[in-house]
Scaffold this motif. Structure first.
Motif, PDB file in Angstrom:
ATOM      1  N   TYR A  25       0.794  -1.221   0.000  1.00  0.00           N
ATOM      2  CA  TYR A  25       0.000   0.000   0.000  1.00  0.00           C
ATOM      3  C   TYR A  25       0.831   1.277   0.000  1.00  0.00           C
ATOM      4  O   TYR A  25       2.037   1.262   0.251  1.00  0.00           O
ATOM      5  CB  TYR A  25      -0.911   0.006   1.233  1.00  0.00           C
ATOM      6  CG  TYR A  25      -1.771  -1.233   1.373  1.00  0.00           C
ATOM      7  CD1 TYR A  25      -2.677  -1.596   0.385  1.00  0.00           C
ATOM      8  CD2 TYR A  25      -1.668  -2.045   2.504  1.00  0.00           C
ATOM      9  CE1 TYR A  25      -3.474  -2.730   0.516  1.00  0.00           C
ATOM     10  CE2 TYR A  25      -2.463  -3.182   2.653  1.00  0.00           C
ATOM     11  CZ  TYR A  25      -3.358  -3.523   1.651  1.00  0.00           C
ATOM     12  OH  TYR A  25      -4.133  -4.650   1.786  1.00  0.00           O
ATOM     13  N   ILE A  26       0.135   2.384  -0.246  1.00  0.00           N
ATOM     14  CA  ILE A  26       0.697   3.726  -0.155  1.00  0.00           C
ATOM     15  C   ILE A  26       0.106   4.397   1.085  1.00  0.00           C
ATOM     16  O   ILE A  26      -1.094   4.311   1.333  1.00  0.00           O
ATOM     17  CB  ILE A  26       0.402   4.534  -1.428  1.00  0.00           C
ATOM     18  CG1 ILE A  26       1.310   4.057  -2.568  1.00  0.00           C
ATOM     19  CG2 ILE A  26       0.568   6.025  -1.197  1.00  0.00           C
ATOM     20  CD1 ILE A  26       0.997   4.675  -3.908  1.00  0.00           C
ATOM     21  N   TYR A  27       0.964   5.079   1.854  1.00  0.00           N
ATOM     22  CA  TYR A  27       0.559   5.659   3.133  1.00  0.00           C
ATOM     23  C   TYR A  27       0.868   7.160   3.180  1.00  0.00           C
ATOM     24  O   TYR A  27       1.722   7.663   2.464  1.00  0.00           O
ATOM     25  CB  TYR A  27       1.298   4.982   4.281  1.00  0.00           C
ATOM     26  CG  TYR A  27       1.005   3.513   4.474  1.00  0.00           C
ATOM     27  CD1 TYR A  27       0.075   3.081   5.402  1.00  0.00           C
ATOM     28  CD2 TYR A  27       1.686   2.545   3.724  1.00  0.00           C
ATOM     29  CE1 TYR A  27      -0.182   1.728   5.598  1.00  0.00           C
ATOM     30  CE2 TYR A  27       1.439   1.193   3.907  1.00  0.00           C
ATOM     31  CZ  TYR A  27       0.506   0.790   4.838  1.00  0.00           C
ATOM     32  OH  TYR A  27       0.258  -0.554   5.015  1.00  0.00           O
ATOM     33  N   ALA A  52      -3.986   4.660   1.328  1.00  0.00           N
ATOM     34  CA  ALA A  52      -4.675   5.143   0.129  1.00  0.00           C
ATOM     35  C   ALA A  52      -5.620   4.104  -0.456  1.00  0.00           C
ATOM     36  O   ALA A  52      -5.298   2.918  -0.525  1.00  0.00           O
ATOM     37  CB  ALA A  52      -3.651   5.554  -0.930  1.00  0.00           C
ATOM     38  N   LYS A  53      -6.765   4.604  -0.874  1.00  0.00           N
ATOM     39  CA  LYS A  53      -7.713   3.807  -1.646  1.00  0.00           C
ATOM     40  C   LYS A  53      -8.002   4.562  -2.933  1.00  0.00           C
ATOM     41  O   LYS A  53      -8.416   5.720  -2.910  1.00  0.00           O
ATOM     42  CB  LYS A  53      -9.005   3.574  -0.866  1.00  0.00           C
ATOM     43  CG  LYS A  53      -9.974   2.651  -1.588  1.00  0.00           C
ATOM     44  CD  LYS A  53     -11.163   2.298  -0.713  1.00  0.00           C
ATOM     45  CE  LYS A  53     -12.082   1.302  -1.410  1.00  0.00           C
ATOM     46  NZ  LYS A  53     -13.224   0.906  -0.522  1.00  0.00           N
ATOM     47  N   GLY A 113      -9.684  -2.110   3.593  1.00  0.00           N
ATOM     48  CA  GLY A 113      -9.867  -2.247   2.149  1.00  0.00           C
ATOM     49  C   GLY A 113      -9.028  -1.319   1.316  1.00  0.00           C
ATOM     50  O   GLY A 113      -9.467  -0.849   0.251  1.00  0.00           O
ATOM     51  N   ALA A 114      -7.793  -1.030   1.756  1.00  0.00           N
ATOM     52  CA  ALA A 114      -6.888  -0.196   0.963  1.00  0.00           C
ATOM     53  C   ALA A 114      -6.591  -0.872  -0.371  1.00  0.00           C
ATOM     54  O   ALA A 114      -6.774  -2.074  -0.542  1.00  0.00           O
ATOM     55  CB  ALA A 114      -5.599   0.044   1.735  1.00  0.00           C
ATOM     56  N   THR A 115      -6.102  -0.092  -1.326  1.00  0.00           N
ATOM     57  CA  THR A 115      -5.862  -0.585  -2.676  1.00  0.00           C
ATOM     58  C   THR A 115      -4.467  -1.195  -2.797  1.00  0.00           C
ATOM     59  O   THR A 115      -3.461  -0.540  -2.529  1.00  0.00           O
ATOM     60  CB  THR A 115      -6.003   0.553  -3.707  1.00  0.00           C
ATOM     61  OG1 THR A 115      -7.272   1.170  -3.537  1.00  0.00           O
ATOM     62  CG2 THR A 115      -5.895   0.002  -5.117  1.00  0.00           C
ATOM     63  N   LYS A 116      -4.424  -2.454  -3.231  1.00  0.00           N
ATOM     64  CA  LYS A 116      -3.145  -3.123  -3.455  1.00  0.00           C
ATOM     65  C   LYS A 116      -2.396  -2.457  -4.608  1.00  0.00           C
ATOM     66  O   LYS A 116      -2.969  -2.195  -5.666  1.00  0.00           O
ATOM     67  CB  LYS A 116      -3.364  -4.591  -3.798  1.00  0.00           C
ATOM     68  CG  LYS A 116      -3.935  -5.435  -2.672  1.00  0.00           C
ATOM     69  CD  LYS A 116      -4.076  -6.887  -3.139  1.00  0.00           C
ATOM     70  CE  LYS A 116      -4.630  -7.777  -2.063  1.00  0.00           C
ATOM     71  NZ  LYS A 116      -4.735  -9.197  -2.522  1.00  0.00           N
TER      72      LYS A 116
END
Length: 744
Positions: A396-398, A432-433, A478-481
């Motif tokens: 993920y991105i944070y 991030a999502k 449910g963050a975006t892979k």
């Protein structure tokens, strides 16, 4: 060409995310297949996000780098003024015509007056007083004549360099011994990791490092480091070394870097998990508790072998710490090293000017495979934002947003580490999502979120647990892979945030099991030959760069717009399905990794760590003049499956770079990675790291220099060994022959 580098240190190519969260590519596919939305541009939601960007982004100040100009680039370069370097496989550093390179400091170079010169034959010791191996991220901090911080100094400064990993065979006379490892070898390898701080000065127009400087020092995996933020003193941090859970021993696998607006250095701990081992029966020893779930998620299942086997070197505590099995009877882990892994995986803050200042791991920024940390543009009276990526497939991105609002007086504080505690120990961590309409959202990772508190796969106890196990918390919401988020950087004028997504060999046209299918973000799966061999397995191995624009240009925004800036590809690849950014022979690249913006010129420097292109060219460094989010066009790709049916994929490609807006500036020696960039405040000197040239070597071949893939920098006249030297990671200096700004 599509052979991935077979390198055990590249644990970031593992896929440890078993959550059901959608991948970035699934989101892109859903977003970009809605053609009615795309006909109007990047989409209504994105347009709303971008509408207020232009005025808000520059409000308030600096570029986030403590020792570069505090304002956005006053004279940004709009057209690159050099001729592109041709791709090549030479064992040297090839740089654009009109520029000169020299080696500044290399693996093993002494950092004290009493330390002898590096013999480079495997017999050298005392790496606590030598430059470490595998130079990676790098930052420049200006130093005045009075020995104090001077943000404008371009003639004297401190270079702080990460040492990510080892080419261990070259560190020993006859190569690395098989397990059990001799204590003498492990005691050499451990301190070759970590961070180096070195004073550099310009004398007679040329930079050199000052061997006897009192500023020189090493931070290694043995250096005492404090835990800062919400995790300090938590049960999960208790070990035999720190029964109170307030400190840990050292930092390791340091990859990307960052610097703070108050003049300290940030280093990211990336693939740290692989240095530790667990016994084959450890799950039962732990009672199959929640720690087993966390260890599996972070890449240490029971029975996992360590990378170097340091735990086999004896019973001394310095070796025992690398075995994270439960061996003691305590309930809290204060009598063994079952919790040692929880002390790794943070952003670490170091004051380069003050060797007496404590070093802190900033736990509020979360624990994962940190690549780098980039500050958004500071604005007085508003919180600070720090952007970070987790470098593994499917991670993920944070973003971290400080509780404290930025005070301009803190740009030059009396106590820099205390200022770090003010801004980095309290705040909100977001993940991030990416939404299908071209917008995105930042989801706060907090124990007060019912989704996290009630997550069935892992029971969080409190906020410190959420931060230690940020990956699991991101799974829960449910963050975006993403496809291996590596370096991130913030444009000094627009404030837009760029992330390199290096590659994904698991991308397939017809995926099975855990493989990922084609979609808008990665619409390419193709076979090619490598070094004239048989075609490799199809996959998307070239990577790409994405960028986001925060709503209103503010650090605390919880929504953003996004698009793809560049797709890596070979110039002669199919323009309809692979070379989507229309790259030419002067621009083509694969596997973007390092990413950095010059605050002086505004140039985006892009570096590669590649195993797919190396039959054509060694790894490289490019200069770019980027556009803005939403400046591109929609492209539809079509593929034929094995059953003859067609698959159409829509993708959004950023504006295709003009010939003078993206060029290859440098090509490195054989078998290297180009990584890490820093500059003097005047923009006239660039520092670049060359990592692990000639790293592909076996113990059996160490005695035969003719088997070495590289002899750099010895073959360039630097250090011992000459034309048959063992290769060494090193920092180089680049200047323009006419004295102008680099890239102009």
């Amino acid at each position: 060409m599509t052979k991935q580098k077979n390198d055990a240190r590249l644990a970031d190519d593992e896929d440890l995310n078993t959550s059901s969260n959608v991948s970035f590519n699934q989101v892109l596919d859903a977003r970009l297949s809605r053609r009615s939305m795309l006909r109007g541009g990047i989409g209504g939601a994105a347009a709303a996000v971008l509408g207020s960007w232009g005025l808000a982004a520059c409000g308030g100040g600096g570029d986030g780098d403590g020792d570069l100009p505090a304002t956005a680039a006053a004279s940004p370069i709009t057209s690159l003024g050099f001729a592109a370097v041709a791709k090549n496989r030479l064992d040297k550093v090839s740089v654009a015509t009109g520029y000169t390179t020299s080696v500044l400091i290399a693996l093993g170079d002494p950092l004290t007056a009493a330390t002898p010169a590096y013999r480079n034959d495997g017999s050298d010791t005392d790496f606590a007083n030598r430059s470490g191996d595998h130079h990676d991220g790098i930052e420049y901090f200006g130093l005045g004549a009075d020995g104090k911080r001077d943000r404008s100094s371009s003639d004297r400064g401190l270079l702080v360099t990460n040492h990510e990993a080892l080419t261990d065979q070259f560190l020993h006379v006859a190569g690395a011994t098989a397990r059990p490892r001799p204590a003498a070898e492990s005691d050499k390898e451990v301190p070759a990791h970590g961070v180096s701080i070195v004073e550099v000065r310009k004398t007679g127009g040329k930079f050199g490092y000052v061997q006897s400087s009192t500023f020189n020092r090493r931070i290694t995996p043995l250096t005492p480091i404090e835990i800062g933020g919400p995790v300090r003193g938590h049960l999960l941090l208790k070990t035999a070394y720190s029964p109170a859970g307030t400190s840990t021993r050292g930092t390791i696998n340091n990859c990307g870097t960052g610097s703070t607006p108050w003049g300290t250095f940030l280093t990211g701990e990336e693939n740290w998990a692989g240095y530790f081992t667990r016994s084959a029966a450890d799950n039962a020893a732990r009672g199959n508790d929640s720690s087993v779930t966390a260890l599996n998620r972070y890449g240490r299942p029971q029975g996992a072998a360590s990378r170097h086997g340091w735990e086999t070197s004896g019973t001394a505590d310095r070796f025992a710490r690398w075995n994270i099995s439960k061996t003691g009877p305590s309930t809290d882990g204060s009598d063994d090293y079952r919790n040692e892994l929880n002390g790794m995986g943070y952003i670490v803050e170091i004051d380069p000017y003050d060797p007496t200042a404590p070093i802190f791991k900033r736990s509020a920024l979360g624990r994962f495979a940190h690549e780098s940390a980039a500050f958004g543009i500071p604005a007085v009276g508003r919180p600070l934002a720090v952007y970070m990526g987790d470098d593994s497939r499917g991670e993920y991105i944070y973003k971290f947003v400080s509780t404290a609002n930025w005070d301009a007086a803190d740009a030059n504080p009396a106590a820099r580490i205390a200022t770090g505690s003010k801004y980095l120990d309290s705040g909100k961590l977001y993940v991030a999502k990416f939404n299908a309409d071209g917008s995105g959202s930042w989801i706060e990772l907090t124990i007060t979120n019912p989704t996290i508190a009630a997550y069935a796969s892992y029971r969080f106890t409190d906020q410190a647990d959420v931060l230690v196990n940020a990956r699991l918390a991101a799974d829960a919401v449910g963050a975006t892979k993403m496809d291996r988020p590596e370096w991130c950087a913030v444009h000094p004028s627009t404030g837009e945030v760029y992330f390199t997504l290096t590659n994904n060999s698991n991308r397939k046209l017809e995926p099975v099991a855990s493989q990922q299918g084609l979609d808008a973000a990665n619409p390419r799966a193709y076979s090619d030959s490598f070094n004239g061999g048989a075609p490799g397995a199809p996959g998307n191995v070239n990577g790409h760069v994405i960028r986001i624009a925060e709503s209103g240009g503010t650090a605390a925004a919880t929504s953003f717009a996004w698009d793809v800036y560049l797709f890596g590809a070979q110039a002669d690849a199919d323009a309809s399905s692979i070379n989507l950014s229309a790259l030419t022979a002067d621009q083509d690249f694969s596997s973007p990794d390092g990413l950095w913006f010059s605050a002086n010129t505004g140039i985006c420097w892009l570096q590669t760590d590649d195993g797919a292109y190396t039959d054509v060219s060694n790894c490289m460094m490019l200069a770019g003049v980027p556009g803005k989010v939403g400046d591109g066009v929609r492209t539809t790709l079509s593929y034929t499956k094995t059953d003859g049916s067609l698959v159409s994929v829509d993708t959004w490609v950023g504006r295709q770079p003009a010939a003078n807006a993206l060029k290859r500036f440098l090509v490195g020696p054989v078998d290297c990675e180009i990584t890490g960039t820093a500059e003097t405040p005047d923009g006239r000197t660039l520092f670049v790291n060359i990592q692990h040239p000639g790293e592909s070597i076996s113990r059996a071949d160490i005695a035969d220099p003719s088997k070495y893939l590289s002899h750099w920098p010895g073959n360039a006249g630097y250090g011992a060994g000459g034309a048959t030297a063992r290769p060494r990671s090193a920092t180089i200096v680049i200047t323009k022959d006419d004295g102008g700004r680099v890239g102009s």
